[in-house]
Design a protein around this motif. Structure first.
Motif, PDB file in Angstrom:
ATOM      1  N   LYS A 143     -29.671 -13.283  28.918  1.00  0.00           N
ATOM      2  CA  LYS A 143     -30.211 -13.282  27.539  1.00  0.00           C
ATOM      3  C   LYS A 143     -29.509 -12.944  26.267  1.00  0.00           C
ATOM      4  N   ILE A 144     -27.978 -13.297  26.282  1.00  0.00           N
ATOM      5  CA  ILE A 144     -27.093 -12.805  25.303  1.00  0.00           C
ATOM      6  C   ILE A 144     -27.709 -13.373  24.085  1.00  0.00           C
ATOM      7  N   SER A 145     -27.544 -12.872  22.737  1.00  0.00           N
ATOM      8  CA  SER A 145     -28.059 -13.536  21.734  1.00  0.00           C
ATOM      9  C   SER A 145     -26.986 -14.345  21.098  1.00  0.00           C
ATOM     10  N   TRP A 146     -27.427 -15.145  20.173  1.00  0.00           N
ATOM     11  CA  TRP A 146     -26.382 -16.199  19.526  1.00  0.00           C
ATOM     12  C   TRP A 146     -25.631 -15.341  18.915  1.00  0.00           C
ATOM     13  N   LYS A 147     -26.145 -14.335  18.119  1.00  0.00           N
ATOM     14  CA  LYS A 147     -25.270 -13.582  17.148  1.00  0.00           C
ATOM     15  C   LYS A 147     -24.087 -13.114  17.801  1.00  0.00           C
ATOM     16  N   GLN A 148     -24.012 -12.496  19.101  1.00  0.00           N
ATOM     17  CA  GLN A 148     -22.986 -12.115  19.814  1.00  0.00           C
ATOM     18  C   GLN A 148     -21.972 -13.300  20.212  1.00  0.00           C
ATOM     19  N   ILE A 149     -22.773 -14.556  20.505  1.00  0.00           N
ATOM     20  CA  ILE A 149     -21.940 -15.537  20.926  1.00  0.00           C
ATOM     21  C   ILE A 149     -21.199 -16.085  19.567  1.00  0.00           C
TER      22      ILE A 149
END
Length: 210
Positions: free
Chosen positions: A157-163
């Motif tokens: 569940k990696i955040s959109w911010k990181q992506i």
């Protein structure tokens, strides 16, 4: 659940029909060795030669990080796969909005749609062979290994911010290419990537529509 089959019409079509008829429940993933009706960008047929990667999955919307923009779900899923493949030593990169490239050759793509409360994402990647106009992944790996690695990454569940922070840097490569916008090939040279995954070009905001 991950199901492996020898052949189907289209992994994405199969899951969509299964969800509509309530015979499939998320999370579910379907991997096929061959497709006889694969779907490409803008509704075109994706050539599905045996040996490449063809898979689709469905996931409940509640399992997606809350900061992922709905309009950029394909970018999110595609970049997760790109990150997994790059971690294995590939130079694969993601061209806006959701095409996999190695150098200047397209080797695959992603299509996402929403059915009921689930997202259905289909991916195709040339890992063994390709038509003359396309390319092939620059590392050797099995389709099943790619799927299993991607599914494990999706669970994080990696955040959109990181992506987005990584995609923003990689977007510079997209500026050397064109994209189909309103059925017209448009150069991305002057495009600016917005925080929601859309681009600002020719004085208007454009979203990836697939």
């Amino acid at each position: 659940m991950i199901e492996f089959v020898d052949e189907c019409s289209s992994t994405q079509k199969e899951i969509i029909e299964g969800l509509k008829n309530s015979v499939i429940k998320p999370p579910y993933c379907l991997v096929a060795k061959r497709q006889n009706g694969g779907v490409g960008s803008r509704g075109s047929e994706w050539e599905s030669e045996e040996g490449n990667l063809y898979f689709s999955f469905c996931i409940d919307e509640r399992e997606i990080p809350s900061d992922v923009p709905l309009s950029s779900m394909s970018i999110y899923f595609a970049f997760l796969m790109k990150e997994h493949i790059a971690s294995l030593g590939s130079n694969l990169w993601l061209k806006w909005p959701n095409d996999f490239y190695v150098e200047d050759k397209k080797i695959g793509g992603v299509i996402t749609t929403k059915i009921k409360n689930s997202y259905v994402c289909g991916m195709g990647i040339n890992i063994a062979k390709s038509p003359d106009y396309a390319g092939v992944l620059d590392i050797q790996i099995s389709a099943n290994s790619l799927v299993l690695g991607f599914v494990e990454l999706l669970k994080n569940k990696i955040s959109w911010k990181q992506i987005f922070s990584k995609f923003l840097l990689e977007f510079e490569k997209s500026k050397n290419f064109t994209s189909h916008i309103n059925n017209e090939k448009i150069s991305l040279h002057s495009a600016t990537l917005c925080e929601d995954g859309s681009i600002f070009i020719n004085n208007k905001k454009v979203y990836g529509l697939r």
